[in-house]
Scaffold this active site. Structure first.
Site, PDB file in Angstrom:
ATOM      1  N   SER A  85       0.835  -1.198   0.000  1.00  0.00           N
ATOM      2  CA  SER A  85       0.000   0.000   0.000  1.00  0.00           C
ATOM      3  C   SER A  85       0.866   1.242   0.000  1.00  0.00           C
ATOM      4  O   SER A  85       1.628   1.494   0.945  1.00  0.00           O
ATOM      5  CB  SER A  85      -0.900   0.024   1.240  1.00  0.00           C
ATOM      6  OG  SER A  85      -1.407   1.338   1.427  1.00  0.00           O
TER       7      SER A  85
ATOM      8  N   MET B 200     -11.304  -5.784   6.288  1.00  0.00           N
ATOM      9  CA  MET B 200     -10.405  -4.836   6.949  1.00  0.00           C
ATOM     10  C   MET B 200      -9.971  -5.410   8.295  1.00  0.00           C
ATOM     11  O   MET B 200     -10.801  -5.890   9.068  1.00  0.00           O
ATOM     12  CB  MET B 200     -11.093  -3.494   7.193  1.00  0.00           C
ATOM     13  CG  MET B 200     -11.391  -2.667   5.953  1.00  0.00           C
ATOM     14  SD  MET B 200      -9.956  -2.245   4.948  1.00  0.00           S
ATOM     15  CE  MET B 200      -8.928  -1.336   6.106  1.00  0.00           C
TER      16      MET B 200
ATOM     17  N   GLY C  47      -8.723   4.178   7.423  1.00  0.00           N
ATOM     18  CA  GLY C  47      -8.444   5.604   7.612  1.00  0.00           C
ATOM     19  C   GLY C  47      -6.974   5.936   7.747  1.00  0.00           C
ATOM     20  O   GLY C  47      -6.540   6.984   7.283  1.00  0.00           O
ATOM     21  N   PHE C  48      -6.212   5.056   8.349  1.00  0.00           N
ATOM     22  CA  PHE C  48      -4.797   5.373   8.578  1.00  0.00           C
ATOM     23  C   PHE C  48      -3.921   4.131   8.441  1.00  0.00           C
ATOM     24  O   PHE C  48      -4.361   3.026   8.781  1.00  0.00           O
ATOM     25  CB  PHE C  48      -4.599   5.959   9.984  1.00  0.00           C
ATOM     26  CG  PHE C  48      -5.436   7.181  10.231  1.00  0.00           C
ATOM     27  CD1 PHE C  48      -5.023   8.431   9.776  1.00  0.00           C
ATOM     28  CD2 PHE C  48      -6.658   7.066  10.871  1.00  0.00           C
ATOM     29  CE1 PHE C  48      -5.817   9.552   9.969  1.00  0.00           C
ATOM     30  CE2 PHE C  48      -7.465   8.191  11.075  1.00  0.00           C
ATOM     31  CZ  PHE C  48      -7.044   9.439  10.628  1.00  0.00           C
ATOM     32  N   GLY C  49      -2.686   4.346   8.004  1.00  0.00           N
ATOM     33  CA  GLY C  49      -1.711   3.266   7.999  1.00  0.00           C
ATOM     34  C   GLY C  49      -1.087   3.150   9.393  1.00  0.00           C
ATOM     35  O   GLY C  49      -1.310   4.003  10.254  1.00  0.00           O
ATOM     36  N   GLY C  50      -0.339   2.090   9.583  1.00  0.00           N
ATOM     37  CA  GLY C  50       0.441   1.948  10.809  1.00  0.00           C
ATOM     38  C   GLY C  50      -0.340   1.600  12.071  1.00  0.00           C
ATOM     39  O   GLY C  50       0.166   1.775  13.173  1.00  0.00           O
TER      40      GLY C  50
ATOM     41  N   GLY D 111      -4.463  -4.074   6.731  1.00  0.00           N
ATOM     42  CA  GLY D 111      -4.228  -3.322   7.957  1.00  0.00           C
ATOM     43  C   GLY D 111      -3.501  -4.083   9.032  1.00  0.00           C
ATOM     44  O   GLY D 111      -3.875  -5.201   9.395  1.00  0.00           O
ATOM     45  N   GLY D 112      -2.419  -3.487   9.516  1.00  0.00           N
ATOM     46  CA  GLY D 112      -1.709  -4.034  10.669  1.00  0.00           C
ATOM     47  C   GLY D 112      -0.846  -5.251  10.394  1.00  0.00           C
ATOM     48  O   GLY D 112      -0.425  -5.939  11.332  1.00  0.00           O
TER      49      GLY D 112
ATOM     50  N   GLY E 263       1.293  -1.847   4.206  1.00  0.00           N
ATOM     51  CA  GLY E 263       1.813  -0.508   3.958  1.00  0.00           C
ATOM     52  C   GLY E 263       3.133  -0.304   4.655  1.00  0.00           C
ATOM     53  O   GLY E 263       4.207  -0.435   4.054  1.00  0.00           O
ATOM     54  N   SER E 264       3.065  -0.033   5.964  1.00  0.00           N
ATOM     55  CA  SER E 264       4.300   0.264   6.688  1.00  0.00           C
ATOM     56  C   SER E 264       5.307  -0.885   6.647  1.00  0.00           C
ATOM     57  O   SER E 264       6.514  -0.643   6.592  1.00  0.00           O
ATOM     58  CB  SER E 264       3.997   0.683   8.131  1.00  0.00           C
ATOM     59  OG  SER E 264       2.801   0.121   8.581  1.00  0.00           O
TER      60      SER E 264
HETATM   61  C1  DX5 Z   1      -6.112   1.783   5.903  1.00  0.00           C
HETATM   62  C2  DX5 Z   1      -5.622   1.391   4.514  1.00  0.00           C
HETATM   63  C3  DX5 Z   1      -4.490   0.413   4.485  1.00  0.00           C
HETATM   64  C4  DX5 Z   1      -3.226   0.880   5.105  1.00  0.00           C
HETATM   65  C5  DX5 Z   1      -2.467  -0.315   5.606  1.00  0.00           C
HETATM   66  O1  DX5 Z   1      -7.279   2.530   5.770  1.00  0.00           O
HETATM   67  O2  DX5 Z   1      -6.675   0.825   3.791  1.00  0.00           O
HETATM   68  O3  DX5 Z   1      -4.232  -0.024   3.169  1.00  0.00           O
HETATM   69  O4  DX5 Z   1      -2.440   1.626   4.249  1.00  0.00           O
HETATM   70  O5  DX5 Z   1      -1.365   0.164   6.279  1.00  0.00           O
HETATM   71  P1  DX5 Z   1      -0.541  -0.693   7.303  1.00  0.00           P
HETATM   72  O6  DX5 Z   1      -0.061  -1.908   6.575  1.00  0.00           O
HETATM   73  O7  DX5 Z   1       0.552   0.215   7.695  1.00  0.00           O
HETATM   74  O8  DX5 Z   1      -1.455  -1.049   8.442  1.00  0.00           O
END
Ligand code: DX5
Ligand code: ZN
Length: 217
Positions: A7, A136, A141-144, A175-176, A196-197
């Site tokens: 991501s 999900m 809403g947010f990464g990390g 996520g996560g 993502g992260s």
């Molecule tokens: C959250 C996003 C995810 C997010 C995952 O709303 O849909 O795609 O970027 O990030 P990580 O892997 O850092 O949890």
């Protein structure tokens, strides 16, 4: 075959093209593109011009995750801008079938997403019409954020539902995900893993390679 979808929400946007290429070089089949509208989720990310511009950065499958209210308004634009899979939230669409049919009519694959608190049961009527179910594993809403443990049971439940119906739908989770916990959703039945992260921290190529190796075991 299990697939990794890095991501780009966690990427360094000053060198986005290079970072995308690094994920492709490392073997990531998909590229995950998180669109947030500030209404369905509290944050705003990026949208159409960014997708259009990065489309040429790689030959990956562009997996667009729409976290927007009434996605029907924009699916055509995202299809034109280079999405291969368009995933939208069941909680955000007043007519779910209409969105599914619209995405298919544009020649794209359909993903249907549910938030952590939305029961798997609600997707049952749509299963035979979609290509991918996105569960999900954090609040969108947010990464990390941290992986929500109770979502593992939802993955199992979804896999059973899909198998019982004799369908071959992908289960994506988002996520996560970390190097240490990535086997958990895989064992539960997920086969497309968004990270993502975990992909964009440190050396991208080695992080992505290590995750791919772990999900392929
Ligand atoms: C959250 C996003 C995810 C997010 C995952 O709303 O849909 O795609 O970027 O990030 P990580 O892997 O850092 O949890
Ligand atoms: Zn996402």
């Amino acid at each position: 075959m299990n697939i990794l979808a890095p991501s780009i929400l966690s990427a360094d946007f000053t060198i986005l093209g290079q970072q995308i290429k690094a994920t492709e070089k490392a073997g990531a089949g998909y590229l995950h593109f998180d669109v947030m509208d500030g209404i369905f989720v509290p944050s705003i990310s990026f949208g159409l011009p960014v997708l259009k511009s990065i489309r040429k950065a790689s030959n990956q499958v562009y997996d667009v995750h729409l976290m927007i209210e009434e996605p029907i308004r924009y699916v055509e634009n995202f299809a034109e801008s280079g999405a291969d899979i368009i995933t939208f939230h069941i909680e955000a669409a007043s007519d779910v079938r209409e969105v599914i049919d619209k995405i298919h009519s544009l020649g794209k694959k359909v993903g249907l997403a549910i938030k952590p608190k939305t029961p798997v049961e609600v997707v049952r009527p749509y299963l035979e019409h979609i290509d991918m179910l996105l569960i999900m594993t954090v609040e969108p809403g947010f990464g990390g954020q941290k992986y929500i443990d109770y979502c593992t049971d939802k993955i199992k439940e979804a896999r059973e539902l899909i198998d019982e119906a004799g369908l071959s739908i992908d289960i994506e989770i988002d996520g996560g995900v970390t190097y240490d916990n990535v086997r958990v959703p895989i064992e539960a039945g997920a086969n497309v893993i968004v990270a993502g992260s975990a992909c964009f921290t440190g050396d991208i190529e080695s992080s992505v390679k290590a995750l791919i190796e772990k999900i392929s075991q």
